[in-house]
Design an enzyme around this catalytic site. Structure first.
Site, mmCIF file in Angstrom:
data_model
loop_
_atom_site.group_PDB
_atom_site.id
_atom_site.type_symbol
_atom_site.label_atom_id
_atom_site.label_comp_id
_atom_site.label_asym_id
_atom_site.label_seq_id
_atom_site.Cartn_x
_atom_site.Cartn_y
_atom_site.Cartn_z
ATOM 1 N N SER A 33 -95.836 -4.679 11.366
ATOM 2 C CA SER A 33 -95.549 -3.394 10.717
ATOM 3 C C SER A 33 -96.085 -2.238 11.542
ATOM 4 C CB SER A 33 -96.188 -3.351 9.326
ATOM 5 O OG SER A 33 -95.675 -4.366 8.493
ATOM 6 N N TYR A 173 -85.910 1.327 3.189
ATOM 7 C CA TYR A 173 -86.878 0.693 4.097
ATOM 8 C C TYR A 173 -87.143 -0.752 3.674
ATOM 9 C CZ TYR A 173 -91.302 0.113 6.684
ATOM 10 O OH TYR A 173 -92.306 -0.342 7.506
ATOM 11 N N ALA A 176 -84.004 -3.072 4.120
ATOM 12 C CA ALA A 176 -83.674 -3.385 5.512
ATOM 13 C C ALA A 176 -84.379 -4.640 5.993
ATOM 14 C CB ALA A 176 -84.031 -2.206 6.412
#
Length: 234
Positions: A33, A173, A176
């Site tokens: 991330s 977000y 996805a």
């Protein structure tokens, strides 16, 4: 750069079936991330070494979609949001690419790529359409995603309610990344795959629970990676 020893990484399969996937050791997805302090350059390289020792193939995948949109929705000007996203992604791209290169210079077994590089693959697109349909038809999925959006934005917009734009971008977000949690074997063309992250995936209870709706494929697994202190690993 000092590489973290691989023996201080451990993985906890989320279910007994996930343990079977881990033991098959065909493929691992290591999710990285952007902006997360856990993923130092040393840790990412250590994870790449650790995964390469245990799995036939490894994909290091970082999220690069909707980053600028997120910053803009949270109050940055369009130019500042774009600059912040570029800086953020440049850093995570370097960490992931350098880790893959250090472990497998030829790229035969360990690859580094952003989520955006996967969006052109037919299986990713199929899974994305499936998720979009279920967001309308599956109340459990819609409620779970809404809860994740609430939890994320609660810390970002303290003292005021989140706007519709903020909720929309945050939802985009999350969605996805979902195809990688549902069926990464189909996306990467492998027999089975363990999706590894340093925390329990936000939708794990839904994906690996009983019943119908959005569920992980039978050859998809999830493993939670822990980084232990050196003395704990002895």
């Amino acid at each position: 750069m000092t590489t973290i020893a691989t023996d201080i990484f451990t993985v906890r399969p989320y279910t007994s079936h996930c343990r079977v996937i881990e033991q098959e050791a065909q493929h691992a997805v290591i999710g990285v991330s952007p902006g997360n302090s856990f993923f130092t350059a040393e840790t990412v390289t250590g994870l790449a070494h650790w995964a390469a020792e245990r799995f036939a193939r490894v994909d290091l995948v970082y999220t690069d979609l909707y980053i600028a949109d997120m910053y803009e929705a949270l109050g940055y000007s369009p130019d500042d949001a774009r600059r912040k996203a570029v800086k953020n992604l440049r850093g995570v791209r370097a960490k992931v690419s350098n880790a893959a290169l250090a472990v497998d210079p030829d790229g035969a077994r360990v690859r580094a790529q952003p989520v955006s590089a996967l969006t052109g693959r037919p299986e990713y697109r199929r899974l994305s359409r499936h998720v979009e349909t279920l967001m309308t038809d599956d109340a459990a999925l819609a409620a779970t995603v809404a809860g994740l959006v609430d939890r994320f934005l609660r810390d970002k917009v303290t003292g005021r309610d989140a706007t519709d734009r903020q909720r929309e971008v945050c939802t985009r977000y999350i969605l996805a990344e979902l195809p990688l949690f549902i069926d990464s074997p189909a996306i990467f063309g492998v027999a089975s795959s363990l999706n590894c992250y340093h925390q329990v995936l936000p939708l794990a209870d839904l994906l690996y629970g009983p019943g119908h709706g959005l569920r992980a494929s039978r050859n998809q697994g999830h493993g939670i990676i822990a980084l232990t202190a050196p003395e704990d690993a002895q």
